[in-house]
Write a protein that holds these residues in place. Structure first.
Motif, mmCIF file in Angstrom:
data_model
loop_
_atom_site.group_PDB
_atom_site.id
_atom_site.type_symbol
_atom_site.label_atom_id
_atom_site.label_comp_id
_atom_site.label_asym_id
_atom_site.label_seq_id
_atom_site.Cartn_x
_atom_site.Cartn_y
_atom_site.Cartn_z
ATOM 1 N N TYR A 126 39.050 23.667 -17.087
ATOM 2 C CA TYR A 126 38.808 22.275 -16.719
ATOM 3 C C TYR A 126 38.992 22.097 -15.208
ATOM 4 C CZ TYR A 126 39.287 21.566 -21.735
ATOM 5 O OH TYR A 126 39.116 21.646 -23.091
ATOM 6 N N ALA A 127 38.503 20.981 -14.701
ATOM 7 C CA ALA A 127 38.711 20.656 -13.293
ATOM 8 C C ALA A 127 39.019 19.168 -13.183
ATOM 9 C CB ALA A 127 37.483 21.005 -12.457
ATOM 10 N N ILE A 128 39.976 18.836 -12.335
ATOM 11 C CA ILE A 128 40.372 17.442 -12.115
ATOM 12 C C ILE A 128 40.631 17.211 -10.635
ATOM 13 C CG2 ILE A 128 41.341 17.008 -14.407
ATOM 14 C CD1 ILE A 128 44.104 17.693 -13.328
ATOM 15 N N GLY A 129 40.537 15.958 -10.225
ATOM 16 C CA GLY A 129 40.819 15.600 -8.838
ATOM 17 C C GLY A 129 39.619 15.771 -7.932
ATOM 18 N N ASP A 130 39.895 15.859 -6.637
ATOM 19 C CA ASP A 130 38.833 15.856 -5.630
ATOM 20 C C ASP A 130 37.935 17.080 -5.660
ATOM 21 O OD1 ASP A 130 39.875 13.465 -4.858
ATOM 22 O OD2 ASP A 130 40.558 14.103 -2.875
ATOM 23 N N VAL A 131 38.336 18.129 -6.353
ATOM 24 C CA VAL A 131 37.503 19.321 -6.437
ATOM 25 C C VAL A 131 36.318 19.121 -7.384
ATOM 26 C CG1 VAL A 131 38.646 20.480 -8.379
ATOM 27 C CG2 VAL A 131 37.644 21.843 -6.518
ATOM 28 N N VAL A 132 36.341 18.031 -8.161
ATOM 29 C CA VAL A 132 35.282 17.759 -9.135
ATOM 30 C C VAL A 132 34.055 17.171 -8.440
ATOM 31 C CG1 VAL A 132 34.653 16.375 -11.171
ATOM 32 C CG2 VAL A 132 36.928 17.411 -11.010
ATOM 33 N N SER A 133 32.881 17.594 -8.877
ATOM 34 C CA SER A 133 31.632 17.007 -8.391
ATOM 35 C C SER A 133 31.360 15.749 -9.208
ATOM 36 C CB SER A 133 30.478 18.010 -8.565
ATOM 37 O OG SER A 133 29.257 17.448 -8.149
ATOM 38 N N ARG A 134 31.592 14.574 -8.603
ATOM 39 C CA ARG A 134 31.385 13.303 -9.297
ATOM 40 C C ARG A 134 31.040 12.220 -8.294
ATOM 41 N NH1 ARG A 134 36.434 11.415 -7.690
ATOM 42 N NH2 ARG A 134 38.259 12.626 -8.296
ATOM 43 N N ARG A 135 30.492 11.112 -8.802
ATOM 44 C CA ARG A 135 30.068 10.026 -7.916
ATOM 45 C C ARG A 135 31.198 9.049 -7.613
ATOM 46 N NH1 ARG A 135 29.205 5.463 -10.869
ATOM 47 N NH2 ARG A 135 28.977 5.686 -13.131
ATOM 48 N N GLN A 136 32.244 9.041 -8.421
ATOM 49 C CA GLN A 136 33.372 8.141 -8.162
ATOM 50 C C GLN A 136 34.070 8.547 -6.859
ATOM 51 O OE1 GLN A 136 32.849 9.521 -11.170
ATOM 52 N NE2 GLN A 136 32.262 7.697 -12.339
ATOM 53 N N PRO A 137 34.653 7.573 -6.138
ATOM 54 C CA PRO A 137 35.344 7.893 -4.885
ATOM 55 C C PRO A 137 36.436 8.929 -5.094
ATOM 56 C CG PRO A 137 35.150 5.513 -5.159
ATOM 57 C CD PRO A 137 34.720 6.131 -6.458
ATOM 58 N N LYS A 138 36.575 9.819 -4.129
ATOM 59 C CA LYS A 138 37.596 10.865 -4.219
ATOM 60 C C LYS A 138 38.887 10.316 -3.610
ATOM 61 C CE LYS A 138 34.441 14.677 -4.815
ATOM 62 N NZ LYS A 138 34.213 16.116 -4.695
ATOM 63 N N LEU A 139 39.664 9.681 -4.472
ATOM 64 C CA LEU A 139 40.881 8.988 -4.079
ATOM 65 C C LEU A 139 42.046 9.471 -4.937
ATOM 66 C CD1 LEU A 139 39.366 5.385 -3.993
ATOM 67 C CD2 LEU A 139 39.802 6.849 -2.013
ATOM 68 N N THR A 140 43.248 9.362 -4.401
ATOM 69 C CA THR A 140 44.438 9.789 -5.129
ATOM 70 C C THR A 140 44.589 9.118 -6.490
ATOM 71 O OG1 THR A 140 45.643 10.453 -3.142
ATOM 72 C CG2 THR A 140 46.968 9.814 -5.049
ATOM 73 N N PRO A 141 44.439 7.784 -6.597
ATOM 74 C CA PRO A 141 44.584 7.156 -7.915
ATOM 75 C C PRO A 141 43.544 7.646 -8.923
ATOM 76 C CG PRO A 141 44.714 5.506 -6.179
ATOM 77 C CD PRO A 141 44.241 6.769 -5.544
ATOM 78 N N VAL A 142 42.347 7.986 -8.452
ATOM 79 C CA VAL A 142 41.312 8.507 -9.347
ATOM 80 C C VAL A 142 41.724 9.895 -9.850
ATOM 81 C CG1 VAL A 142 38.872 9.122 -9.586
ATOM 82 C CG2 VAL A 142 39.539 7.168 -8.152
ATOM 83 N N ALA A 143 42.255 10.718 -8.950
ATOM 84 C CA ALA A 143 42.732 12.045 -9.338
ATOM 85 C C ALA A 143 43.848 11.936 -10.375
ATOM 86 C CB ALA A 143 43.218 12.798 -8.100
ATOM 87 N N GLU A 144 44.787 11.026 -10.155
ATOM 88 C CA GLU A 144 45.893 10.841 -11.107
ATOM 89 C C GLU A 144 45.374 10.327 -12.447
ATOM 90 O OE1 GLU A 144 49.438 9.875 -7.883
ATOM 91 O OE2 GLU A 144 48.270 8.232 -8.733
ATOM 92 N N PHE A 145 44.375 9.465 -12.411
ATOM 93 C CA PHE A 145 43.767 8.955 -13.636
ATOM 94 C C PHE A 145 43.164 10.109 -14.448
ATOM 95 C CE2 PHE A 145 40.090 7.282 -15.971
ATOM 96 C CZ PHE A 145 40.667 6.237 -16.688
ATOM 97 N N GLU A 146 42.510 11.038 -13.758
ATOM 98 C CA GLU A 146 41.934 12.193 -14.440
ATOM 99 C C GLU A 146 43.019 13.092 -15.023
ATOM 100 O OE1 GLU A 146 37.725 12.651 -12.003
ATOM 101 O OE2 GLU A 146 39.450 13.848 -11.380
ATOM 102 N N GLY A 147 44.135 13.241 -14.288
ATOM 103 C CA GLY A 147 45.246 14.027 -14.804
ATOM 104 C C GLY A 147 45.809 13.436 -16.088
ATOM 105 N N GLN A 148 45.962 12.111 -16.112
ATOM 106 C CA GLN A 148 46.457 11.427 -17.311
ATOM 107 C C GLN A 148 45.458 11.571 -18.457
ATOM 108 O OE1 GLN A 148 49.410 8.971 -17.930
ATOM 109 N NE2 GLN A 148 48.660 9.870 -19.840
ATOM 110 N N TYR A 149 44.167 11.377 -18.140
ATOM 111 C CA TYR A 149 43.141 11.497 -19.177
ATOM 112 C C TYR A 149 43.132 12.903 -19.787
ATOM 113 C CZ TYR A 149 38.725 12.568 -21.352
ATOM 114 O OH TYR A 149 37.788 13.027 -22.254
ATOM 115 N N LEU A 150 43.121 13.933 -18.930
ATOM 116 C CA LEU A 150 43.023 15.294 -19.444
ATOM 117 C C LEU A 150 44.250 15.667 -20.270
ATOM 118 C CD1 LEU A 150 41.345 17.832 -19.646
ATOM 119 C CD2 LEU A 150 42.404 18.647 -17.533
#
Length: 441
Positions: A292-316
């Motif tokens: 799996y991959a999470i955080g700013d290393v992911v290719s995605r359209r959502q902004p690469k921000l710390t809260p987004v990375a943490e959200f992905e960590g919680q989701y995964l």
């Protein structure tokens, strides 16, 4: 070969979130980190940046109030400020490592994939039921003659002595935030931009207002310029562009960031990636099952921000623990540049729907409000975007843009209409929060 339940490659916000959650389980975890424990945000990014911004904001607001109740503006002491910053943040990587080590195994070094399901570090090979890549991004360095003279944001945020002349190549979030900081401390700053626009995430009017405000403070901008090389000069450095030469003492390369994947050995795997990062599906799994991959290393359209990375960590974490089998759905995400004035946004951009009759755009100057007038804030302007009488977008330029836009995040994210807001909330008077209800008609 040692095997784990989970291997976390990286320890930045996304991985650290997962690390803390996994510590509550009986899983055996390995955390591999080849850079600073905690990643960019707490060491060289958002945390130290906002720490330093507090002093810079005070100085700039006092300058703005000169003749409007303030007779002697504040002056920023860079050396003292930086020492205070270093005292606070230098211990963080070691402290973060010790926190992780209390519940997980750690390896200090860069992970390298041997095959789809095996990673090597320090001569040791490991496998796991789940391997999570969370290596984030790293600053770009222009591949030009003299690139050895270029510095990154990591360097500048630990710079003990402030050079007299600083040239910044790039005008994105990081570039303009650091320009704001060093100019407030007294450096003569020139910004070299490859295009005619700075922060394209915001409206053209907000972009122009920000650049104008910075120019009025003496910051120089060179638009549509191509940086060709950096040369040593008798009295410093010369940055050579197709529009002339800029003499300087220090050059910051702020041309962006790229996925930190060079040392992962992805060529030994079937993990797909592009220039934006590692490709994942709706469950954040790569093209290799179990990885799996999470955080700013992911290719995605959502902004690469710390809260987004943490959200992905919680989701995964929830997904791997069987607590949620749905694909990830991102919440409403706010975004801000901590320049002076600030710019912030959420939802639909006014520029993107300017010619669409389904949307209605309101532009409200805030300078007449007592809070803004008291700060002599003549720039603050709020833009609201409505569709079917419901707020779907908001942006602002102004001294308090980030806090102001936070007022509108729940309205958009929870799809609250004006009547419901007025019925359930009475905000503190006379801040913008009090005015939100009046704007949501």
């Amino acid at each position: 070969m040692k095997k784990y339940d989970e291997i976390l490659i990286g320890s930045g916000p996304a991985a650290y979130e997962m690390s803390n959650l996994l510590a509550q389980t009986d899983h055996k975890i390995l955390v591999i980190e080849g850079f600073e424990y905690g990643g960019t945000c707490p060491n060289y990014g958002c945390e130290p940046k906002i720490f330093l911004e507090g002093a810079a904001r005070t100085v700039l607001q006092s300058q703005q109030l000169l003749g409007h109740g303030v007779s002697q503006p504040a002056k920023l002491d860079w050396s003292a400020l930086m020492q205070t910053k270093l005292d606070r943040f230098d211990p963080w990587p070691a402290e973060t490592r010790e926190i992780i080590k209390k519940t997980h195994d750690v390896e200090d070094g860069y992970a390298h994939f041997v095959d789809d399901h095996t990673v090597s570090v320090n001569g040791h090979q490991y496998q796991a039921e789940h391997i999570i890549i969370a290596t984030g991004q790293t600053p770009n360095i222009l591949d030009i003659p003299g690139k050895e003279h270029l510095h990154t944001s990591y360097d500048l945020l630990s710079l003990k002595n402030l050079p007299k002349r600083i040239t910044v190549i790039g005008a994105g979030f990081v570039g303009l935030e650091l320009v704001t900081l060093v100019a407030a401390a007294g450096a003569e700053v020139t910004v070299i931009m490859h295009s005619d626009r700075a922060l394209r995430e915001f409206t053209k009017a907000e972009d122009q207002a920000l650049v104008t405000a910075m120019q009025q403070r003496g910051i120089k901008f060179l638009f549509n310029a191509d940086t060709q090389k950096v040369e040593q000069a008798a009295d410093g450095l010369n940055v050579v562009t197709d529009q002339g030469t800029v003499s300087t003492d220090y050059v910051l390369d702020a041309t962006g960031r790229h996925p930190n994947i060079e040392q992962l050995g992805l060529e030994n795997t079937s993990i797909a990636h592009d220039r934006h990062g590692i490709t994942v599906d709706g469950h954040l799994m790569t093209t290799v099952a179990g990885v799996y991959a999470i955080g700013d290393v992911v290719s995605r359209r959502q902004p690469k921000l710390t809260p987004v990375a943490e959200f992905e960590g919680q989701y995964l974490f929830n997904y791997l623990m069987g607590k949620n089998d749905q694909e990830i759905v991102y919440p409403t995400i706010g975004q801000a540049a901590f320049t002076f004035p600030e710019v912030a946004r959420v939802g639909v951009s006014a520029d993107a729907v300017a010619d669409d009759s389904q949307y209605q755009v309101k532009t409200i100057p805030l300078k007449y409000g007592s809070l803004y007038a008291g700060q002599n804030d003549q720039v603050s302007t709020l833009t609201l975007v409505f569709k079917d009488q419901r707020l779907v977008g908001a942006s602002e330029i102004g001294d308090y843009a980030a806090d102001d836009i936070n007022n509108f995040l729940p309205v958009i994210g929870l799809e609250i209409d004006g009547a419901e807001y007025k019925q359930k909330l009475i905000a503190i008077y006379p801040t913008l929060g009090d005015k939100v209800a009046g704007l949501l008609k």
